[in-house]
Scaffold this active site. Structure first.
Site, PDB file in Angstrom:
ATOM      1  N   ASP A  67       0.855  -1.171   0.000  1.00  0.00           N
ATOM      2  CA  ASP A  67       0.000   0.000   0.000  1.00  0.00           C
ATOM      3  C   ASP A  67       0.902   1.235   0.000  1.00  0.00           C
ATOM      4  O   ASP A  67       2.069   1.168   0.418  1.00  0.00           O
ATOM      5  CB  ASP A  67      -0.897  -0.030   1.247  1.00  0.00           C
ATOM      6  CG  ASP A  67      -1.972   1.039   1.203  1.00  0.00           C
ATOM      7  OD1 ASP A  67      -2.364   1.432   0.099  1.00  0.00           O
ATOM      8  OD2 ASP A  67      -2.408   1.468   2.282  1.00  0.00           O
ATOM      9  N   ASP A 114      -3.004  -1.400   5.658  1.00  0.00           N
ATOM     10  CA  ASP A 114      -3.425  -0.949   6.974  1.00  0.00           C
ATOM     11  C   ASP A 114      -4.930  -0.808   7.099  1.00  0.00           C
ATOM     12  O   ASP A 114      -5.450  -0.718   8.204  1.00  0.00           O
ATOM     13  CB  ASP A 114      -2.756   0.384   7.330  1.00  0.00           C
ATOM     14  CG  ASP A 114      -3.000   1.445   6.260  1.00  0.00           C
ATOM     15  OD1 ASP A 114      -3.743   1.184   5.302  1.00  0.00           O
ATOM     16  OD2 ASP A 114      -2.445   2.556   6.399  1.00  0.00           O
ATOM     17  N   ASP A 126      -7.790  -3.610   2.806  1.00  0.00           N
ATOM     18  CA  ASP A 126      -6.626  -4.452   2.512  1.00  0.00           C
ATOM     19  C   ASP A 126      -6.761  -5.867   3.062  1.00  0.00           C
ATOM     20  O   ASP A 126      -5.983  -6.751   2.691  1.00  0.00           O
ATOM     21  CB  ASP A 126      -5.355  -3.824   3.103  1.00  0.00           C
ATOM     22  CG  ASP A 126      -5.042  -2.465   2.508  1.00  0.00           C
ATOM     23  OD1 ASP A 126      -5.192  -2.324   1.283  1.00  0.00           O
ATOM     24  OD2 ASP A 126      -4.659  -1.561   3.257  1.00  0.00           O
TER      25      ASP A 126
END
Length: 912
Positions: free
Chosen positions: A333, A635, A639
């Protein structure tokens, strides 16, 4: 039971009144009777819980291994034959292995429970025109919900009314800045992050107020869809588990076949009684099965867990330690992982030129530097910074060694920018006190503040979307502060260029007037003088740049998967040097690609922007389908499915949601991508140590079995009893074998390519080493056995000599195997680590007790040895080590280790 009205259009693409009609709802809320009926029809607004796996089943899973089952069968056979000591020790080894694995892995991932905790427990709702507070679980489609700053959205809502509304949607979209929201109609094909008229369950209201219509509850919400994706993900076995399972199946089949053939040979060809033949089989089973190997591997992994924790990587699932060493692709990410998750005002552009700001984050430290040849830009840039400090509701606060913002992140970045420009916000706000303001609203897309000028006039400061500020302006601020004709086309080009650099852009303007205004309305915000634009970016972590280079030098590709804008993601990718020319693919492009074509696209692209949870999940699966071992970082709740699907999911410890942590195998305590590179280093060292344990254990077992087979073939008495074989295996495995778990990594561990996912646990070199060492051990042991018998010392003494010979040879072999690919004949190699020296001392003490203590002589039928016997045994160990060091020298010259010892690339930025 569904929790949304079937057959309705996309809620974001219709008018609020049309949404009310579709749900047969009223702006004043449902009646209690209608709400009760819908609650019975659509169910409670909560996510279904998956029943937890019972503790006893999780414990028994550690026994479901071919090697363990074979050992238990050998224990049952030994018990049936009356050999209680053998049976008891084998059962103890199996139990210890299961307990260690159970304790280390802890509780199973409960990601759905964490998702449920993201929903607010209560909500303020209109029912029949009355405001009341209800449990979130009782919300139904058609309810009208009232929201204020700090509220967590309790269900998916269509906005009916909003004022200055901004919502933090990072857990769903990955956006680092709160999204502007309004009662509006979005495009039908708008991505999740672009739906300004919708609020989604679990997101957080940052500023403003809103009234929203519940359009989906429970499993029908975006949060619920992620939960369903998470529930559908099948657990992926790690490379080590796949390799050990494959090895266990083949090894067990081989052992069973050898045991059966040996029993038939002893019973039919050698004339053994069937009970004696069974004892030969038990001896073979005890000798061939590395009964301590599972426990030592587990302990090696546990030591890796401890080492990684010291490097801010917390392992939740034991095999994940080793998986890091096999990782070939890291899907990361962007926000908060590769970047700081702190907006930074990076550049100011004025009519006089541009200026750049140093520093990052919210720390008010740094300076403004004008572009080359644009010295006049500095005063103009300071004027823009003054507007940003006045038209601002945020505050900066020190928090230890860092700074954090109270309020909007971009306004916090403007306060830091003002400090870098030499503008003291508190002093400026005291000199020009605020009279009134027009708060930011998504409909007019600006914020305006009115200030009292010390000279008796008024100062109007405005910031907002550049195109909107330009539309409200009639002139622009020149280098000397004088008004100039507005060059709208030039400013539009500059805004587009900043956007192409991945910057978020705000426009700034002012208006001075001689008379004092006492109030400010939207009609007063006109005839402005455009001052300039400011570009913001969430900058990469400094240490992440080096970490990406380290990963690529180790043959690991790094791919960015984010919900952010494509231009922003591309700019960060270039700064991080993810690839020489990072290719960017958007979520819309992914939707148009079939599953069959996706692996090729995923392999050649470095950045994936505007992605949804489904996109992330598809990308991880596509990379795995290409044979990659995938680590996924994240996070947010969005996800969680991809984290669970990946070979190793890596969640952020500080800013990560509980859902992400529970779906992952590893948590970064410092939210730092650089810790992943450090963990990969440790993971490769752990695998090396496991490989050393195997390379040390199996040849010893092979020597024991080969000695039994040779003795049977030549019709001589067994050189060791089953109990003595078990003594050798257990005493040495839990001492010398365990010492290898503490070995530091060899040089160049991060200069090797990742090992293949389908690689065999036993490499060609390991198989060669097993064969060579087994033969050397057998020759030495049988030679010692025969030499002792010829001296007339008796069978029991000969067997004692063989046991001690095996132990001494394993000590010297340990020093050789500590360096698999380089020589051990060095000061560092011979000195050993504290763990090695302690293990050697423990083995010497155990063997002295085995040889000389009367009660152990009774249990194991051993005999005392003389000084000459001990000297010959030690010389045998020295000879073994010299032979093996000569072997390594020959193999190095033949080029066996060239690939494992390849130098690091001279340009680590080059794509792997």
């Amino acid at each position: 039971m569904t929790a949304s009205i079937p057959g309705t259009p996309a809620w974001h693409a219709i008018e609020p009144q049309a949404a009310l009609r579709a749900l047969a709802a009223s702006p004043h809320g449902l009646s209690d009777e209608t709400a009760a009926q819908r609650l019975a029809e659509y169910g409670r607004n909560e996510l279904a819980a998956r029943p937890p796996v019972p503790a006893w089943r999780r414990f028994l899973r550690h026994l479901n291994d071919p090697l363990i089952l074979f050992l238990l069968a050998a224990a049952v056979l030994a018990f049936a034959l009356g050999h209680l000591t053998d049976a008891s020790v084998i059962v103890a080894v199996v139990a210890i292995n299961a307990v260690v694995g159970y304790v280390q892995e802890g509780r199973a991932a409960q990601a759905l429970a964490a998702l449920r905790s993201m929903v607010a427990p209560q909500a303020r709702v209109l029912r029949a025109g009355r405001s009341c507070v209800l449990p979130v679980a009782q919300l139904v489609p058609g309810d009208v919900v009232l929201l204020e700053p700090g509220d967590r959205v309790p269900a998916d809502l269509k906005i009916l009314r909003a004022r200055a509304l901004r919502v933090d949607e990072a857990l769903l979209t990955g956006e680092s800045v709160a999204a502007d929201k309004a009662a509006a109609v979005d495009r039908g094909d708008a991505a999740l992050a672009e739906r300004a008229s919708m609020l989604y369950a679990g997101t957080l209201v940052a500023t403003g107020q809103a009234t929203g219509l519940v359009v989906a509850t429970g499993a029908a919400t975006q949060m619920g869809r992620i939960g369903q994706l998470l529930d559908s993900v099948q657990e992926v076995s790690t490379p080590l588990l796949l390799q050990t399972a494959r090895f266990g199946r083949r090894f067990t089949g081989f052992a069973v076949a050898c045991a059966a053939l040996l029993f038939l040979y002893a019973f039919l060809a050698r004339g053994y009684a069937w009970l004696d033949a069974l004892m030969v089989v038990v001896a073979l089973a005890v000798g061939v099965v590395p009964e301590g190997l599972p426990a030592v591997i587990t302990i090696t992994l546990a030591i890796g867990v401890r080492r990684m924790a010291a490097r801010h990587a917390i392992i939740r699932r034991l095999p994940a330690v080793e998986t890091l060493g096999a990782t070939t692709v890291i899907c990361s990410d962007k926000t908060g992982t590769l970047t700081r998750n702190e907006m930074t005002a990076r550049s100011i552009v004025t009519a006089a030129g541009g200026a750049s700001a140093t520093g990052s984050g919210y720390e008010p430290a740094g300076m403004l530097a004008p572009e080359a040849g644009a010295a006049a830009a500095l005063p103009a840039a300071q004027a823009v910074a003054r507007i940003g400090a006045l038209c601002n509701d945020a505050q900066l606060r020190p928090a230890g060694q860092a700074w954090h913002v109270e309020g909007d992140p971009m306004e916090g970045a403007l306060l830091a920018l003002a400090a870098k420009a030499g503008v003291h916000a508190e002093v400026l706000q005291a000199e020009l006190p605020r009279i009134d303001e027009v708060p930011f609203d998504a409909r007019h897309r600006y914020m305006a503040t009115l200030h009292a000028d010390p000279g008796g006039g008024s100062l109007l400061c405005v910031k907002g979307a550049p195109e909107q500020i330009l539309a409200l302006s009639r002139c622009q601020l020149g280098p000397d502060g004088a008004e100039q004709p507005l060059d709208t086309r030039r400013w539009e080009t500059l805004v587009a260029q900043a956007g192409a650099r991945g910057e978020r852009v705000l426009g700034f303007a002012l208006r001075r007037q001689a008379d004092r205004l006492e109030a400010l309305s939207q009609d007063d915000v006109a005839n402005l003088c455009f001052a300039g634009i400011v570009g913001f970016i969430d900058p990469p972590r400094d240490e992440a740049v080096q970490a990406v280079a380290d990963c690529r030098a180790a043959g690991i590709a790094v791919k960015m998967i984010t919900g952010d804008h494509a231009a922003t993601a591309a700019a960060i990718a270039r700064q991080l040097r993810l690839a020489d020319a990072p290719r960017v693919v958007t979520g819309a492009r992914l939707d148009a690609v079939s599953d069959a074509d996706l692996p090729a696209l995923a392999a050649e692209s470095a950045v994936f922007a505007r992605t949804s949870p489904e996109h992330k999940l598809r990308l991880v699966r596509a990379l795995q389908a290409s044979g990659e071992t995938v680590a996924m970082t994240g996070d947010g709740v969005n996800d969680a499915p991809a984290l669970k699907q990946a070979d190793i999911g890596i969640a952020m410890g500080r800013k990560g949601t509980e859902a992400a942590k529970e779906a992952s195998e590893m948590v970064l305590a410092d939210d730092n991508f650089a810790s992943i590179a450090a963990a990969v280093h440790e993971g490769r060292a752990v695998y090396d140590n496991i490989n050393k344990v195997i390379a040390w254990t199996l040849p010893t077992n092979g020597g024991e079995v080969l000695a039994v087979v040779v003795a049977l073939a030549f019709g001589i008495a067994l050189p060791m009893t089953p109990a003595q074989i078990l003594w050798v295996n257990m005493v040495l495995t839990v001492t010398l074998g365990l010492a290898l778990a503490f070995e530091p990594p060899e040089a160049g561990v991060m200069r090797r390519p990742p090992r293949r996912r389908d690689a065999q646990l036993l490499s060609p070199f390991t198989l060669w080493r097993i064969a060579l060492v087994s033969v050397l051990f057998t020759v030495a042991a049988l030679g010692m056995y025969e030499w002792t018998l010829r001296r007339g010392l008796g069978l029991e003494t000969a067997r004692t000599m063989v046991v001690n010979t095996f132990c001494v040879m394993e000590i010297f072999y340990l020093f050789s195997v500590r360096y698999l690919y380089s020589t051990s004949l060095s000061l560092q190699g011979l000195r050993g680590t504290p763990a090695v020296l302690a293990a050697v001392g423990a083995v010497i003490a155990a063997q002295l007790a085995f040889t000389y203590l009367p009660w152990l002589q009774t249990v194991f039928d051993s005999r005392p040895l003389g000084l000459l016997d001990g000297a010959v045994i030690i010389l045998t160990g020295v000879a073994l080590m010299l032979v093996l060091e000569l072997e390594k020298l020959l193999l190095r010259r033949l080029g066996w280790f060239d690939e494992l010892r390849r130098p690091a690339p001279s340009q680590p930025e080059t794509s792997p």
